[in-house]
Structure formats: structure tokens, C-alpha cells
Design a protein around this motif. Structure first.
Motif, PDB file in Angstrom:
ATOM      1  N   LYS A  32       1.106 -12.920  16.472  1.00  0.00           N
ATOM      2  CA  LYS A  32       1.643 -12.893  18.797  1.00  0.00           C
ATOM      3  C   LYS A  32       1.655 -13.894  18.873  1.00  0.00           C
ATOM      4  N   ASP A  33       0.731 -15.114  18.195  1.00  0.00           N
ATOM      5  CA  ASP A  33       0.721 -16.309  18.898  1.00  0.00           C
ATOM      6  C   ASP A  33       1.876 -17.331  17.429  1.00  0.00           C
ATOM      7  N   ILE A  34       2.767 -16.588  16.983  1.00  0.00           N
ATOM      8  CA  ILE A  34       3.637 -17.575  16.045  1.00  0.00           C
ATOM      9  C   ILE A  34       5.178 -17.624  16.984  1.00  0.00           C
ATOM     10  N   PRO A  35       5.707 -18.612  17.089  1.00  0.00           N
ATOM     11  CA  PRO A  35       6.999 -18.458  17.893  1.00  0.00           C
ATOM     12  C   PRO A  35       8.152 -17.937  17.110  1.00  0.00           C
ATOM     13  N   PRO A  36       8.934 -17.354  18.075  1.00  0.00           N
ATOM     14  CA  PRO A  36       9.660 -16.507  17.010  1.00  0.00           C
ATOM     15  C   PRO A  36      10.790 -16.713  16.648  1.00  0.00           C
ATOM     16  N   THR A  37      10.713 -18.286  15.283  1.00  0.00           N
ATOM     17  CA  THR A  37      11.944 -19.203  15.094  1.00  0.00           C
ATOM     18  C   THR A  37      11.884 -18.608  13.768  1.00  0.00           C
ATOM     19  N   VAL A  38      13.040 -18.958  12.794  1.00  0.00           N
ATOM     20  CA  VAL A  38      12.864 -19.016  11.746  1.00  0.00           C
ATOM     21  C   VAL A  38      12.209 -19.665  11.060  1.00  0.00           C
ATOM     22  N   GLY A  40       9.171 -20.017  11.837  1.00  0.00           N
ATOM     23  CA  GLY A  40       8.100 -19.485  12.578  1.00  0.00           C
ATOM     24  C   GLY A  40       7.376 -17.953  11.681  1.00  0.00           C
ATOM     25  N   MET A  41       8.572 -17.491  11.498  1.00  0.00           N
ATOM     26  CA  MET A  41       8.549 -16.096  10.575  1.00  0.00           C
ATOM     27  C   MET A  41       8.397 -16.250   8.894  1.00  0.00           C
ATOM     28  N   LEU A  42       8.684 -18.440   8.331  1.00  0.00           N
ATOM     29  CA  LEU A  42       8.250 -18.303   6.869  1.00  0.00           C
ATOM     30  C   LEU A  42       7.215 -19.295   7.230  1.00  0.00           C
ATOM     31  N   GLY A  43       6.276 -19.390   8.162  1.00  0.00           N
ATOM     32  CA  GLY A  43       5.561 -20.316   7.722  1.00  0.00           C
ATOM     33  C   GLY A  43       5.613 -21.637   7.301  1.00  0.00           C
ATOM     34  N   GLY A  44       6.443 -22.705   8.322  1.00  0.00           N
ATOM     35  CA  GLY A  44       6.815 -23.478   8.018  1.00  0.00           C
ATOM     36  C   GLY A  44       7.606 -24.205   7.021  1.00  0.00           C
ATOM     37  N   TYR A  45       7.638 -23.058   6.715  1.00  0.00           N
ATOM     38  CA  TYR A  45       8.452 -22.906   5.624  1.00  0.00           C
ATOM     39  C   TYR A  45      10.210 -22.376   5.931  1.00  0.00           C
ATOM     40  N   GLY A  46      11.131 -23.069   6.473  1.00  0.00           N
ATOM     41  CA  GLY A  46      12.140 -22.491   7.404  1.00  0.00           C
ATOM     42  C   GLY A  46      13.250 -23.340   6.002  1.00  0.00           C
ATOM     43  N   SER A  47      12.874 -24.272   5.717  1.00  0.00           N
ATOM     44  CA  SER A  47      13.984 -24.921   4.757  1.00  0.00           C
ATOM     45  C   SER A  47      14.226 -23.732   2.987  1.00  0.00           C
ATOM     46  N   ILE A  48      13.190 -23.054   3.219  1.00  0.00           N
ATOM     47  CA  ILE A  48      13.886 -22.128   1.300  1.00  0.00           C
ATOM     48  C   ILE A  48      14.721 -21.031   2.230  1.00  0.00           C
ATOM     49  N   SER A  49      15.181 -20.827   3.824  1.00  0.00           N
ATOM     50  CA  SER A  49      15.373 -19.367   3.880  1.00  0.00           C
ATOM     51  C   SER A  49      17.162 -19.620   3.422  1.00  0.00           C
ATOM     52  N   SER A  50      18.120 -20.083   2.881  1.00  0.00           N
ATOM     53  CA  SER A  50      19.422 -20.115   2.388  1.00  0.00           C
ATOM     54  C   SER A  50      18.465 -19.920   0.919  1.00  0.00           C
ATOM     55  N   ILE A  51      18.232 -20.066  -0.022  1.00  0.00           N
ATOM     56  CA  ILE A  51      17.794 -20.063  -1.253  1.00  0.00           C
ATOM     57  C   ILE A  51      17.427 -18.305  -1.424  1.00  0.00           C
ATOM     58  N   PHE A 107       9.064 -10.676  18.572  1.00  0.00           N
ATOM     59  CA  PHE A 107       9.808 -10.696  17.657  1.00  0.00           C
ATOM     60  C   PHE A 107      11.407 -10.030  18.310  1.00  0.00           C
ATOM     61  N   LEU A 108      11.101  -8.401  18.137  1.00  0.00           N
ATOM     62  CA  LEU A 108      11.716  -7.741  18.311  1.00  0.00           C
ATOM     63  C   LEU A 108      12.967  -8.041  19.128  1.00  0.00           C
ATOM     64  N   ASP A 109      11.819  -8.314  20.406  1.00  0.00           N
ATOM     65  CA  ASP A 109      12.832  -8.844  21.831  1.00  0.00           C
ATOM     66  C   ASP A 109      13.793 -10.083  21.249  1.00  0.00           C
ATOM     67  N   LYS A 110      13.887 -11.227  20.899  1.00  0.00           N
ATOM     68  CA  LYS A 110      14.097 -12.208  20.242  1.00  0.00           C
ATOM     69  C   LYS A 110      15.569 -11.536  19.060  1.00  0.00           C
ATOM     70  N   ALA A 111      15.386 -10.535  18.681  1.00  0.00           N
ATOM     71  CA  ALA A 111      16.377 -10.598  17.895  1.00  0.00           C
ATOM     72  C   ALA A 111      17.437 -10.298  18.358  1.00  0.00           C
ATOM     73  N   LYS A 112      17.270  -9.542  19.584  1.00  0.00           N
ATOM     74  CA  LYS A 112      18.713  -8.952  20.437  1.00  0.00           C
ATOM     75  C   LYS A 112      19.289 -10.039  20.448  1.00  0.00           C
ATOM     76  N   THR A 113      19.299 -11.530  20.710  1.00  0.00           N
ATOM     77  CA  THR A 113      19.527 -12.538  21.211  1.00  0.00           C
ATOM     78  C   THR A 113      19.945 -13.616  19.859  1.00  0.00           C
ATOM     79  N   ASP A 191      -4.271 -15.284   8.469  1.00  0.00           N
ATOM     80  CA  ASP A 191      -3.143 -14.349   9.428  1.00  0.00           C
ATOM     81  C   ASP A 191      -3.992 -12.888   8.313  1.00  0.00           C
ATOM     82  N   SER A 192      -4.845 -12.761   7.780  1.00  0.00           N
ATOM     83  CA  SER A 192      -5.839 -11.534   7.551  1.00  0.00           C
ATOM     84  C   SER A 192      -4.450 -10.114   6.968  1.00  0.00           C
ATOM     85  N   SER A 193      -4.383 -11.278   5.081  1.00  0.00           N
ATOM     86  CA  SER A 193      -3.064 -10.950   4.572  1.00  0.00           C
ATOM     87  C   SER A 193      -4.065 -11.450   3.093  1.00  0.00           C
ATOM     88  N   VAL A 194      -3.621 -10.508   1.956  1.00  0.00           N
ATOM     89  CA  VAL A 194      -3.902 -10.404   0.617  1.00  0.00           C
ATOM     90  C   VAL A 194      -3.052 -10.613  -0.062  1.00  0.00           C
TER      91      VAL A 194
END
Length: 234
Positions: A32-38, A40-51, A107-113, A191-194
């Protein structure tokens, strides 16, 4: 997120299983505290999205088409979809319609745009944790599950994969793409994950009644990121 390698220490999933509510609640609060951006989705690694997307597309196209054992292109499900990075760049170009499921409504609300005009081909936006999500039986040609299984306990992951198996059309495919630990289970308290190693992941897949029909390691990611493997399951 498990994207960034942290100090390895052995971890018992029993500790998570004993306090499932806290495990899930903490993760929901984190996202809920993560910005709804690429980024943000990639934990600061947006540069790897295309790869990432290009690797996924090559992987998936091995299965799509007409004929025996081929997977159709009618409908796909994006699990842990966030703002729709994978829906936009991987699934909508390959499938007629897509459904998205994510635990964070913002995030889902942001997806619509974010999805733009092509977003009209997203049939459903489900706001739900995967531990509670029930795919519609026989609806999907492909169920894509990326960078989200670490937010499920072992038992919930097995149960979810079983429900995904029931959600497939004939010839359908479940794809899991995620980080894998070198050995054991590595927790991420932030982020409470394993992050699980491959032997454990393969064991959980088998418990769900699925078989691995193809497996690849994603190449060309930064060295500090855990290895990422993609598994096609039927």
C-alpha cells in the motif's frame, strides 16, 4: 522484495505457517506504500522490465499456436498483476482478453489508465490475495504468476496452484516466473515474503498435481539479483 539479494540464512516455513495472518497483513501494508509505477512494481529495478518481458515472450511463444499440446490465445490471467506491466507488454499483445488479480486496489485503479486503449480487453480486475482467489474453472489458456509466490505460505501456494489447474482450458498452461534461492528458504522481512530454492518449488508444484513441462533461467539480469527461473506447468 526478493529481487535484491540479501544475506542468506536458513529459514523454516513453519515459522510463517504458524502466523499466517501477520505474514499476509504485513505484506498488504508494504504494498500500500509502494508507488503505482513500473519502478515501484520492480522494487527499484524498472530498468530490467524490457529484458524481463522479452524473455517471457520468447518462453511463452514456444507453447502458443494450433495443434496437439499447443496452448490457445483466448484468455490469460495475470496474478499479482500490480498496475499491469505484464498485462500491457506481454499478455494483451498475445491474448484476446486478460483478467488481472492483485491484492492492492490502488494498483488496479492505476492499471485502468496505464494500460491505455488496449485496456478495454481486460475483462476483470479482481482485488484479492492469491491465497483466497479462485480462478473460474476452465476459463484460462495461460495463468501467469510472476514475482508473487513468495507472498504465499507453502500450503497456500499448493492450494492456489491446484485451483489454477482447474482454471485452465484444454491445453492450458500455468507459468511461474520468480526468484529462486541458492539453498533453502530466504525471508525478506521488509515486504513479508520468502524466496525458495528450486528443489522446494518443484516439490510444491508436484504436490499441486502439476508437472513441469519446460524450465528456463532468465538471462541478462544484474548480478546482485537472485536467479530468476520460469517454469511452465500442466
Amino acid at each position: 522484495s526478493c529481487l535484491l539479494a540479501r544475506v542468506l540464512w536458513f529459514y523454516r516455513m513453519e515459522d510463517v505457517n504458524e502466523d499466517k495472518k501477520a505474514f499476509y497483513t504485513k505484506a498488504e501494508h508494504y504494498w500500500k506504500d509502494i508507488p503505482p509505477t513500473v519502478d515501484g512494481m520492480l522494487g527499484g529495478y524498472g530498468s530490467i522490465s524490457s529484458i524481463d518481458i522479452n524473455g517471457s515472450k520468447k518462453f511463452l511463444q514456444k507453447f502458443l499456436g494450433e495443434g496437439k499440446l499447443k496452448t490457445g490465445t483466448g484468455c490469460a490471467l495475470d496474478c499479482g498483476a500490480g498496475i499491469g506491466r505484464i498485462t500491457k507488454r506481454l499478455l494483451l499483445p498475445l491474448f484476446h482478453t486478460v483478467d488481472m488479480v492483485d491484492v492492492t486496489q490502488e494498483f488496479l485503479d492505476k492499471a485502468k489508465t496505464y494500460l491505455g486503449e488496449e485496456g478495454k480487453r481486460v475483462d476483470n480486475y479482481f482485488c484479492c490475495g492469491l491465497q483466497d482467489f479462485e480462478p473460474q474453472p476452465g476459463r484460462y489458456d495461460v495463468i501467469w504468476i510472476q514475482w508473487v509466490i513468495g507472498h504465499l505460505t507453502d500450503n497456500h501456494l499448493v492450494d492456489f496452484l491446484r485451483r489454477c489447474r482447474g482454471g485452465l482450458r484444454p491445453g492450458g498452461l500455468v507459468v511461474v516466473k520468480d526468484n529462486v534461492a541458492y539453498e533453502g528458504v530466504v525471508p525478506d522481512e521488509v515486504d513479508s515474503s520468502v524466496c525458495r530454492d528450486l528443489p522446494l518449488l518443484r516439490k510444491l508444484v508436484a504436490q499441486a498435481g502439476l508437472s513441469i513441462v519446460h524450465e528456463e533461467q532468465q538471462l541478462n539480469f544484474p548480478e546482485e539479483i537472485y536467479q530468476v527461473h520460469t517454469l511452465a506447468l500442466r
